[in-house]
Write a protein that holds these residues in place. Sequence first.
Motif, PDB file in Angstrom:
ATOM      1  N   ALA A  14       0.854  -1.200   0.000  1.00 58.85           N
ATOM      2  CA  ALA A  14       0.000   0.000   0.000  1.00 58.85           C
ATOM      3  C   ALA A  14       0.880   1.237   0.000  1.00 58.85           C
ATOM      4  O   ALA A  14       1.915   1.277   0.688  1.00 58.85           O
ATOM      5  N   ASP A  27       2.260   5.093   0.702  1.00 59.29           N
ATOM      6  CA  ASP A  27       2.247   6.039   1.807  1.00 59.29           C
ATOM      7  C   ASP A  27       1.544   7.287   1.295  1.00 59.29           C
ATOM      8  O   ASP A  27       2.094   8.037   0.494  1.00 59.29           O
ATOM      9  N   ARG A  46      -1.845   8.274  -5.007  1.00 64.38           N
ATOM     10  CA  ARG A  46      -0.479   7.761  -5.168  1.00 64.38           C
ATOM     11  C   ARG A  46       0.200   8.417  -6.382  1.00 64.38           C
ATOM     12  O   ARG A  46      -0.416   8.626  -7.426  1.00 64.38           O
ATOM     13  N   SER A  70       2.474  12.094  -1.708  1.00 66.15           N
ATOM     14  CA  SER A  70       2.269  10.649  -1.601  1.00 66.15           C
ATOM     15  C   SER A  70       3.392   9.910  -2.316  1.00 66.15           C
ATOM     16  O   SER A  70       4.005  10.437  -3.249  1.00 66.15           O
ATOM     17  N   ASP A 110      -6.250   1.493  -8.758  1.00 65.74           N
ATOM     18  CA  ASP A 110      -5.258   1.927  -7.771  1.00 65.74           C
ATOM     19  C   ASP A 110      -5.743   3.177  -7.043  1.00 65.74           C
ATOM     20  O   ASP A 110      -5.621   3.302  -5.820  1.00 65.74           O
ATOM     21  N   ALA A 114      -8.451   2.377  -4.633  1.00 64.87           N
ATOM     22  CA  ALA A 114      -7.867   1.777  -3.427  1.00 64.87           C
ATOM     23  C   ALA A 114      -7.316   2.852  -2.501  1.00 64.87           C
ATOM     24  O   ALA A 114      -7.404   2.741  -1.261  1.00 64.87           O
ATOM     25  N   ASP A 115      -6.754   3.913  -3.082  1.00 68.15           N
ATOM     26  CA  ASP A 115      -6.239   5.021  -2.271  1.00 68.15           C
ATOM     27  C   ASP A 115      -7.362   5.716  -1.506  1.00 68.15           C
ATOM     28  O   ASP A 115      -7.211   6.063  -0.330  1.00 68.15           O
ATOM     29  N   ARG A 167     -10.219   4.410  -0.613  1.00 68.02           N
ATOM     30  CA  ARG A 167     -10.677   3.499   0.447  1.00 68.02           C
ATOM     31  C   ARG A 167      -9.696   3.492   1.611  1.00 68.02           C
ATOM     32  O   ARG A 167     -10.095   3.440   2.784  1.00 68.02           O
ATOM     33  N   GLN A 168      -8.413   3.557   1.300  1.00 64.55           N
ATOM     34  CA  GLN A 168      -7.394   3.597   2.355  1.00 64.55           C
ATOM     35  C   GLN A 168      -7.548   4.868   3.197  1.00 64.55           C
ATOM     36  O   GLN A 168      -7.446   4.827   4.431  1.00 64.55           O
ATOM     37  N   ALA A 169      -7.794   5.981   2.549  1.00 63.05           N
ATOM     38  CA  ALA A 169      -7.980   7.243   3.270  1.00 63.05           C
ATOM     39  C   ALA A 169      -9.232   7.194   4.146  1.00 63.05           C
ATOM     40  O   ALA A 169      -9.220   7.647   5.301  1.00 63.05           O
ATOM     41  N   ALA A 196     -10.578   4.574   5.460  1.00 65.65           N
ATOM     42  CA  ALA A 196     -10.293   3.702   6.602  1.00 65.65           C
ATOM     43  C   ALA A 196      -9.449   4.431   7.639  1.00 65.65           C
ATOM     44  O   ALA A 196      -9.620   4.242   8.854  1.00 65.65           O
ATOM     45  N   GLN A 197      -8.539   5.271   7.171  1.00 60.60           N
ATOM     46  CA  GLN A 197      -7.679   6.029   8.083  1.00 60.60           C
ATOM     47  C   GLN A 197      -8.478   7.073   8.867  1.00 60.60           C
ATOM     48  O   GLN A 197      -8.190   7.358  10.025  1.00 60.60           O
TER      49      GLN A 197
END
Length: 267
Positions: free
Chosen positions: A3, A5, A55, A60, A73, A76-77, A79-81, A83-84
């Motif tokens: 994943a 950063d 990304r 990033s 991709d 996914a970024d 979704r990652q944010a 979740a954070q």
Amino acid sequence: MPAPDLELISLKPSQANGAPPLLLLHGAFAGAWCWQGVQAQLAAAGYTSHALSLRGHGQSSGFWELAHNQLGDYLADVRQALAQIHEPCILLGHSLGGYLAQEIARATPPKALILLASIPPYGLAGSLQYMSTVHPQLLLGLQGFALGHTTQLDAAMLRHLLFAPETPMLQVEAFASRAQPESMAALGELWLPQWWKNWPQAVNYPVWVLGAEHDNIIPWSDVALTAQAWGVSAERLPGAGHAMMWDSSAAAFSARLCAWLAAQHWD
């Protein structure tokens, strides 16, 4: 692939108003930095906001792999944010970020969906036809920059492409100095029309679709199609260019955004 950063610039108000936080998604060639002024206005009105750099954008990780990025991709970024952040958000997306916001909203309902000069659900076919007919030289210049043929966007071209006519050149140059190449692989996925995605969505959360009067990238017909797909009426920001959060209409846009948010009833 691990994943990335991701840069997530968060700004909280001194006195929160109880509304959900906003996740701000930038368009192609930009990064979280483009929301700086908007975030300041949101904080002054009591809203928490988080601006994401996809990304390979902004601060990033993954710049050197940028050309290989696909839409999956970038999703996914997002979704990652989310979740954070750890709580349901108001999704606000501009241009490419608006397309990503719509894709996320189809799978996981947000607290609200705000689409600014957004790529419509079916993709970029209308935009490409519009630009190739009305502004072919701008389209060629943008594609050359995306492919790395030039290292910096010409400020005069950028002004015509993204900004309201009254925007000072210093303001345009500040944007141009931070603009960056984009993944043609990701943009290429949007070239083939996906008309079935225009089918109206049944939603139980607020949706706002805002276009720009002087948009030379997204034609008004695409703004209207986006609004139709989400069951709302499209609105237009007078005097604004495509990059309404940065040009001479930025203050008017921020005020209109805060007014729209204040008119909603949050759980």
